[in-house]
Design a protein around this motif. Structure first.
Motif, PDB file in Angstrom:
ATOM      1  N   PHE A  89     -22.415  73.496  64.299  1.00 37.23           N
ATOM      2  CA  PHE A  89     -23.230  72.919  63.089  1.00 37.23           C
ATOM      3  C   PHE A  89     -22.405  72.546  62.350  1.00 37.23           C
ATOM      4  O   PHE A  89     -22.742  71.481  61.624  1.00 37.23           O
ATOM      5  CB  PHE A  89     -23.947  74.557  62.641  1.00 37.23           C
ATOM      6  CG  PHE A  89     -24.537  74.176  61.247  1.00 37.23           C
ATOM      7  CD1 PHE A  89     -25.883  73.637  61.079  1.00 37.23           C
ATOM      8  CD2 PHE A  89     -23.925  74.856  60.113  1.00 37.23           C
ATOM      9  CE1 PHE A  89     -26.240  73.339  59.799  1.00 37.23           C
ATOM     10  CE2 PHE A  89     -24.593  74.429  58.817  1.00 37.23           C
ATOM     11  CZ  PHE A  89     -25.574  73.887  58.771  1.00 37.23           C
ATOM     12  N   SER A  90     -21.120  73.264  61.855  1.00 37.48           N
ATOM     13  CA  SER A  90     -20.393  72.670  60.683  1.00 37.48           C
ATOM     14  C   SER A  90     -19.845  71.308  61.042  1.00 37.48           C
ATOM     15  O   SER A  90     -19.801  70.312  60.218  1.00 37.48           O
ATOM     16  CB  SER A  90     -19.294  73.535  60.620  1.00 37.48           C
ATOM     17  OG  SER A  90     -19.626  74.804  60.390  1.00 37.48           O
ATOM     18  N   ALA A  91     -19.329  70.969  62.171  1.00 37.08           N
ATOM     19  CA  ALA A  91     -19.095  69.771  62.853  1.00 37.08           C
ATOM     20  C   ALA A  91     -19.858  68.483  62.610  1.00 37.08           C
ATOM     21  O   ALA A  91     -19.837  67.507  62.021  1.00 37.08           O
ATOM     22  CB  ALA A  91     -18.694  69.738  64.269  1.00 37.08           C
ATOM     23  N   GLY A 123     -13.067  63.864  64.207  1.00 38.78           N
ATOM     24  CA  GLY A 123     -12.378  64.742  63.242  1.00 38.78           C
ATOM     25  C   GLY A 123     -13.173  65.986  62.715  1.00 38.78           C
ATOM     26  O   GLY A 123     -12.539  66.939  62.543  1.00 38.78           O
ATOM     27  N   GLY A 124     -14.362  65.770  62.759  1.00 37.87           N
ATOM     28  CA  GLY A 124     -15.293  67.094  62.426  1.00 37.87           C
ATOM     29  C   GLY A 124     -15.266  68.146  63.636  1.00 37.87           C
ATOM     30  O   GLY A 124     -15.051  69.462  62.968  1.00 37.87           O
ATOM     31  N   ILE A 125     -15.107  67.868  64.836  1.00 40.31           N
ATOM     32  CA  ILE A 125     -15.001  68.787  65.893  1.00 40.31           C
ATOM     33  C   ILE A 125     -13.412  69.464  65.723  1.00 40.31           C
ATOM     34  O   ILE A 125     -13.197  70.757  65.824  1.00 40.31           O
ATOM     35  CB  ILE A 125     -15.041  68.129  67.038  1.00 40.31           C
ATOM     36  CG1 ILE A 125     -16.391  67.859  67.365  1.00 40.31           C
ATOM     37  CG2 ILE A 125     -14.633  69.139  68.338  1.00 40.31           C
ATOM     38  CD1 ILE A 125     -16.992  67.046  68.605  1.00 40.31           C
ATOM     39  N   MET A 126     -12.514  68.629  65.639  1.00 39.29           N
ATOM     40  CA  MET A 126     -11.026  69.260  65.256  1.00 39.29           C
ATOM     41  C   MET A 126     -11.056  70.077  64.221  1.00 39.29           C
ATOM     42  O   MET A 126     -10.522  71.301  64.126  1.00 39.29           O
ATOM     43  CB  MET A 126     -10.127  68.073  64.981  1.00 39.29           C
ATOM     44  CG  MET A 126      -9.722  67.246  66.077  1.00 39.29           C
ATOM     45  SD  MET A 126      -8.696  66.025  65.494  1.00 39.29           S
ATOM     46  CE  MET A 126      -9.393  64.530  66.560  1.00 39.29           C
ATOM     47  N   GLY A 127     -11.695  69.813  62.792  1.00 35.63           N
ATOM     48  CA  GLY A 127     -11.764  70.633  61.757  1.00 35.63           C
ATOM     49  C   GLY A 127     -12.581  71.940  61.964  1.00 35.63           C
ATOM     50  O   GLY A 127     -12.144  72.963  61.557  1.00 35.63           O
TER      51      GLY A 127
END
Lengths: 81, 382
Positions: free
Chosen positions: B254-256, B282-286
């Motif tokens: 959800f966050s990514a 980048g979202g998945i890494m974060g």
């Protein structure tokens, strides 16, 4: 000097706006979902204890409302692109 | 310009649009599939419909290709064709290896290479490459990664006293909404891009007045091509983004996706275009870093970053080769037909190889099998 050269290629103002919007969404969206989840949990507990589930329902409604507003803003950005 | 070269270039643009959807299915649905919020087939079906709908949302199609990056006067129909061939080949090669690379950068690279081969390097605006390709590629993963990191931390912190199954259900449902927004935005941005290429081809070929709007058949064809490509499901890239970068739980998914949707939509709104692929990666890494005990496989990330760096030069080399091939013939239509046939044969060979030896499908996309898709070496996992 490096900053000046970088600025020639990238609008810093826009980048800051994008970053701020992302960080605000990163705080608001999980908070909204969490509020709804807490509401769901309270409602289930209240039902098990045969108590009023009004607080839980209200929390779910608030969470969903905030999410709906976020989705609305996203659609607005998409349609006005 | 002859009818057949224009028709061939339009058809090639639609093939590129198909590979764009095919390659980028993962952007919207990798995390949704990985967390089992949706079944794989249903997820790509939903993404496909939203890409189709998204293609009709915006009506502002600029009849330019690589504007601000190459001298527009040098962009002819054979150069567009050669650029598209370079972009398609790079998209399919990176798909084979399960690498989430940017289709937009591949297209720009293909055209830049074709322009260099056809008109010389003096026609390339290098400062435009820095501002429209290099810097956004550096900025995108960091902006989205930071937001996803923060969102993931908050998601876990705010729900730590809640039963795990309630939390999982809540975030899974919300994840469907955020992934849908990414799919919708992807359809709008990327199908519009191909519409621009088709319109420019028609204008350059004298088949459409420069002031004319986008014909409905162009909109429908581009929307259909990206939707069919999306529905075909680039399972290899989905496997990489969904399972190999980090192990994703529903709050992270959800966050990514929320961070990605926000970054894509806000950057579009402010007129600063970021690559959807790089934003989502980048979202998945974060999100991977934001969970306590979360593990990001830096070996996979390193390979992705290498692919991002080489995307433009590689697509440019292929675009330049295609342009040299087309211009080797006295008749551009014959040249384009020959180069198109060679490129088609290469694509069929890659697809055959992928199907025969390393087939990743909806049925095995979440299985942890040894396959030659992008993965970290055991020692590189940290």
């Amino acid at each position: 000097m490096i900053t000046a050269a970088f600025k020639d290629y990238l609008p810093f103002g826009d980048l800051v706006k994008i970053l701020v919007v992302c960080l605000v969404a990163a705080v608001v969206a999980p908070s909204a979902v969490s509020i709804a989840i807490v509401g769901l949990d309270r409602r289930e507990k209240a039902a098990a204890a045969h108590e009023s589930s009004a607080t839980g329902t209200a929390l779910i409604a608030v969470g969903m409302l905030i999410l709906a507003v976020l989705i609305g803003l996203g659609l607005y950005a998409l349609f006005t692109d | 310009m002859g009818f057949w070269i224009v028709a061939l270039t339009v058809a090639t643009a639609l093939v590129f649009d198909f590979t764009n959807g095919f390659h980028d299915t993962a952007n919207a649905m990798a995390t949704t599939i990985a967390t089992r919020a949706l079944r794989p087939r249903f997820a790509v079906g939903l993404a496909s419909i939203l890409n189709f709908v998204g293609a009709f949302i915006s009506v502002t199609v600029a009849a330019t290709i690589a504007k601000g990056i190459v001298d527009q006067a040098e962009v002819t129909v054979p150069i567009i064709f050669a650029g598209l061939v370079g972009a398609i080949l790079w998209n399919v090669i990176t798909w084979y290896f399960g690498i989430p690379s940017s289709s937009s950068h591949a297209l720009v690279g293909g055209v830049v290479g074709a322009v260099i081969a056809g008109a010389g390097s003096g026609s390339v605006i290098w400062s435009g490459i820095a501002s429209k390709v290099v810097i956004p590629a550096v900025v995108a993963p960091f902006v989205c990664g930071l937001a996803a990191y923060l969102a993931t931390m908050l998601s876990y912190r705010l729900t730590r006293s809640i039963r795990a199954d309630s939390t999982r259900t809540g975030f899974r449902l919300s994840q469907i909404a955020s992934s849908s927004m990414v799919a919708l935005a992807h359809g709008t941005n990327d199908a519009q891009k191909t519409m621009g290429v088709v319109v420019l081809t028609l204008v350059a070929g004298g088949r459409l007045a420069p002031t004319a709007g986008v014909p409905f058949w162009v909109k429908f064809a581009c929307a259909s091509a990206i939707a069919i490509g999306t529905f075909s499901g680039g399972w290899r890239v989905i496997k990489t983004l969904g399972t190999r970068v980090t192990e994703i739980e529903s709050p992270q998914g959800f966050s990514a996706e929320t961070s990605s949707a926000t970054a894509i939509l806000s950057s579009s709104y402010f007129g600063f275009s970021l690559s959807t692929t790089q934003v989502v990666s980048g979202g998945i890494m974060g999100a991977g870093l934001g969970r306590a005990g979360g593990v990001v496989h830096w070996g996979v990330v390193r390979n992705m970053v290498i692919a991002w760096v080489v995307t433009m030069p590689s697509a440019a080399a292929m675009g330049a080769l295609a342009e040299e091939g087309v211009s080797a013939f006295a008749n551009a239509t014959v040249g384009a037909a020959v180069i198109g046939a060679i490129a088609g044969a290469i694509l069929v060979a890659i697809l055959y190889q992928a199907r025969r030896h390393d087939n990743v499908t909806a049925d095995n996309v979440l299985m942890d099998e040894e396959r030659p898709v992008l993965r970290a070496a055991p020692a590189a996992a940290a």
